[in-house]
Design an enzyme around this catalytic site. Sequence first.
Site, PDB file in Angstrom:
ATOM      1  N   HIS A  83       0.822  -1.222   0.000  1.00 37.61           N
ATOM      2  CA  HIS A  83       0.000   0.000   0.000  1.00 37.61           C
ATOM      3  C   HIS A  83       0.849   1.263   0.000  1.00 37.61           C
ATOM      4  CE1 HIS A  83      -4.041  -1.829   0.753  1.00 37.61           C
ATOM      5  NE2 HIS A  83      -3.240  -2.863   0.965  1.00 37.61           N
TER       6      HIS A  83
ATOM      7  N   ASP B  43       3.330   9.421  -0.841  1.00 42.41           N
ATOM      8  CA  ASP B  43       2.178   8.641  -0.400  1.00 42.41           C
ATOM      9  C   ASP B  43       1.954   7.514  -1.402  1.00 42.41           C
ATOM     10  OD1 ASP B  43      -0.041   8.054   1.177  1.00 42.41           O
ATOM     11  OD2 ASP B  43      -0.734  10.130   1.216  1.00 42.41           O
TER      12      ASP B  43
HETATM   13  P1  ADQ Z   1      -3.117   5.898   4.917  1.00 44.09           P
HETATM   14  O1  ADQ Z   1      -1.736   6.384   5.121  1.00 44.09           O
HETATM   15  O2  ADQ Z   1      -3.918   5.610   6.124  1.00 44.09           O
HETATM   16  O3  ADQ Z   1      -3.177   4.599   3.983  1.00 44.09           O
HETATM   17  P2  ADQ Z   1      -5.019   7.377   3.088  1.00 44.09           P
HETATM   18  O4  ADQ Z   1      -4.956   6.633   1.809  1.00 44.09           O
HETATM   19  O5  ADQ Z   1      -5.116   8.842   2.890  1.00 44.09           O
HETATM   20  O6  ADQ Z   1      -3.793   7.106   4.044  1.00 44.09           O
HETATM   21  O7  ADQ Z   1      -6.293   6.905   3.889  1.00 44.09           O
HETATM   22  C1  ADQ Z   1      -6.762   7.538   5.047  1.00 44.09           C
HETATM   23  C2  ADQ Z   1      -8.122   6.949   5.346  1.00 44.09           C
HETATM   24  O8  ADQ Z   1      -8.520   7.313   6.653  1.00 44.09           O
HETATM   25  C3  ADQ Z   1      -9.189   7.441   4.393  1.00 44.09           C
HETATM   26  O9  ADQ Z   1      -9.915   6.360   3.891  1.00 44.09           O
HETATM   27  C4  ADQ Z   1     -10.088   8.316   5.265  1.00 44.09           C
HETATM   28  O10 ADQ Z   1     -11.459   8.250   4.973  1.00 44.09           O
HETATM   29  C5  ADQ Z   1      -9.859   7.706   6.613  1.00 44.09           C
HETATM   30  N1  ADQ Z   1     -10.113   8.737   7.624  1.00 44.09           N
HETATM   31  C6  ADQ Z   1      -9.828  10.023   7.548  1.00 44.09           C
HETATM   32  N2  ADQ Z   1     -10.255  10.668   8.642  1.00 44.09           N
HETATM   33  C7  ADQ Z   1     -10.792   9.739   9.418  1.00 44.09           C
HETATM   34  C8  ADQ Z   1     -11.386   9.765  10.679  1.00 44.09           C
HETATM   35  N3  ADQ Z   1     -11.482  10.873  11.362  1.00 44.09           N
HETATM   36  N4  ADQ Z   1     -11.819   8.615  11.185  1.00 44.09           N
HETATM   37  C9  ADQ Z   1     -11.705   7.466  10.490  1.00 44.09           C
HETATM   38  N5  ADQ Z   1     -11.143   7.390   9.286  1.00 44.09           N
HETATM   39  C10 ADQ Z   1     -10.698   8.509   8.766  1.00 44.09           C
HETATM   40  C11 ADQ Z   1      -2.205   3.712   3.373  1.00 44.09           C
HETATM   41  C12 ADQ Z   1      -1.191   4.399   2.461  1.00 44.09           C
HETATM   42  C13 ADQ Z   1      -1.911   5.227   1.413  1.00 44.09           C
HETATM   43  C14 ADQ Z   1      -2.886   4.340   0.625  1.00 44.09           C
HETATM   44  C15 ADQ Z   1      -3.764   3.546   1.558  1.00 44.09           C
HETATM   45  C16 ADQ Z   1      -4.586   2.514   0.796  1.00 44.09           C
HETATM   46  O11 ADQ Z   1      -0.303   5.214   3.225  1.00 44.09           O
HETATM   47  O12 ADQ Z   1      -0.992   5.838   0.524  1.00 44.09           O
HETATM   48  O13 ADQ Z   1      -3.716   5.167  -0.180  1.00 44.09           O
HETATM   49  O14 ADQ Z   1      -2.994   2.838   2.522  1.00 44.09           O
HETATM   50  O15 ADQ Z   1      -3.783   1.716  -0.004  1.00 44.09           O
END
Ligand code: ADQ
Length: 501
Positions: free
Chosen positions: A172, A386
Amino acid sequence: MVGGRRSGLIVASNRLPVVVAPAANGDYTLTRGGGGLITALLPVLRNRGGIWVGWPGICGEPPGLDRLLESAGREAGYGLQAVTLNEDEERKFYQGFSNEIVWPLFHDLHSLCTFDPSYWQTYQTVNRRYAEVLARNCTDGDFVWVHDYHLMNVAQELHAIGVHAKTAFFLHIPFPSVDIFTKLPWRFQVLHALLEYDLIGFQTLRDRRNFLDCVRHLMKDVTLHGRGQQVVTVTGPSHQVRVGNFPISIDFNDFVKRAAAAEVSARVQELKALLPEHQLILGVDRLDYTKGIPERLAAFRHALRHYPELHERVTLIQVVVPSRADIPEYNSLKTQIEGLVGEINGEFTRPGGWVPIHYAYRNLTRLDLLAYYRTAQIALVTPLKDGMNLVAKEYCACSIEEDSTLILSEFAGAAAELQRGALLVNPYDVEGVADAIYHAYAMPKRERRARMRRLRRTIREHDIFWWVDSFLRAAIAKDLSAFPAPRDYVPSTDEPELLPF
Ligand code: ADQ
C-alpha cells in the site's frame, strides 16, 4: 468452517478491521478500525466473503476473544481470525521494524530510520506467527492475499511450513528507488521473501519500476519477461512471480450515496452558515510526517501574505487524525503543527471575526468527514510521498455538486491517475502551493466543474471493485499480454502546462 466464509479468499493484514479494547465493566468492546487499507478492503470482503486474519489491536489474548470475533464476523459476513502478540513483539515488530524502519525508508526518509537488529528478529518471528494462523485457516486451493509492509515475509514462512496455496502481496505504500532500498541492512532477505509470492502488486508504475530495478541490481539468476506490459514476470531459480501495478481506489458509489444523505446535507448547511461567503479549504490527514502538514501550513501562510484578497475569504480546516502516538517523532510533529497553527492564526486573526485556520486533532465521525468533504471548495492533499492517498479520491467522490478543486501533490500515487483534473503541486515548493491555492480560489466555475467531472469519471471507472478484479485477474490469467499497458505520472518539464499560472 469459519463464520461468514463463502469464498476461498483469505486476507491478511497487520490489523483486523476491528479494534478490541477493554470496557469499564471488565468486558471487551469492538470498534471499527480506521486507515486507508481498511477503508479499501472492507467493501471487498463484504462483497465476496472470506476470512480476514490480523492483530486485534490489543496485546495478549483477552478471554473470550474468539467468541467476540466470531459473532462480529457473522454480522459482517466474513470470518475474523486473530494473531496474538505480546507487548515486546508488538513494540519491535509494529513500532520497530514496520514503523521505524520500513515506513520511513520506503517514504524516502531514511534519516528517520532506526536499524535495530532486534527489530528484524521479531519481524521474522511475527511473520511466522501470521503464517501459522493462515495455515490453520486455509487449504491449498485457497487464495491468500497479504497486505502491506508489515507482512513481507509471510509467503516465505507459509512455504517453510508446507502450505502451498496461491499467495499474493499488495504494497500500500511506495517502493523506494534502488539507492534508498539498498540502505536496508536486510535488503537481500526482504527481496528474497517478496519473490516467494506468486503475484506482487504495487500502487504505481514508479513503485513497480523501483522494485524491478532492485531485483535487477541485487539478485542473481533472475530474468524479467514482458516489460512494457501491466504485469511482468520475474523468473528466479525455483519460482516465477508476477509483478504489476494496480492503483487502489474507493467504493465510489457508496461515497456518493452517503454524501447525498439527508443528515450530511443538513450538516453541510450548518457549516456553510457558520462561515458564509468563505471558501473552505480542507486538509484531512493521519498524524504523519509523510503527509506534509507543516509544509502545507507554511504554504498557506505564504498565500495569505502574498494574496491579501484571500483574507476573510478563505478558511483552512485542518483535521489531524491521531496515529502512532507511541513513536516520539509523531509527538514532536504534533507540537510543530500546533505551533505553526498558533503562529498563523496569531498573525492573521481579526479580533471578533475571521480565524484563518480551524484545527482539529481527533477522529472525526463519518458524518462530519463526509460533510467536510462536501462543503470544502478546495482540498489540499499535499503529502511529501504517499502510496496512493484515498482522501483525494474520497473528496472527489463526495463533491456531488462538482463545484470544487483538488490540489494534489505530485508525490502521491493518486497523481498518476488524477493529474489531468487536479492542480498538481510539489509540496516542498511553498510558493508553488501558495499560487495553487490562489489559483483554486479564483478559478472560474466552468473550469472547476470541468476538472472535477474529469476526476470523478476517472475514479468512478476505476473504483475499488475494478481494483480487486484487475488484481485477481492478474493472479489467475493465463495470458498476461491481455492486460492494458500501464499508466504513469511523469513530472512534466513543461512548467507552464503543469502549473498554468
Ligand atoms: P493511509 O496512510 O492511512 O493509507 P489514506 O490513503 O489517505 O492514508 O487513507 C486515510 C483513510 O482514513 C481514508 O480512507 C479516510 O477516509 C480515513 N479517515 C480520515 N479521517 C478519518 C477519521 N477521522 N476517522 C476514520 N477514518 C478517517 C495507506 C497508504 C496510502 C494508501 C492507503 C490505501 O499510506 O498511501 O492510499 O494505505 O492503499
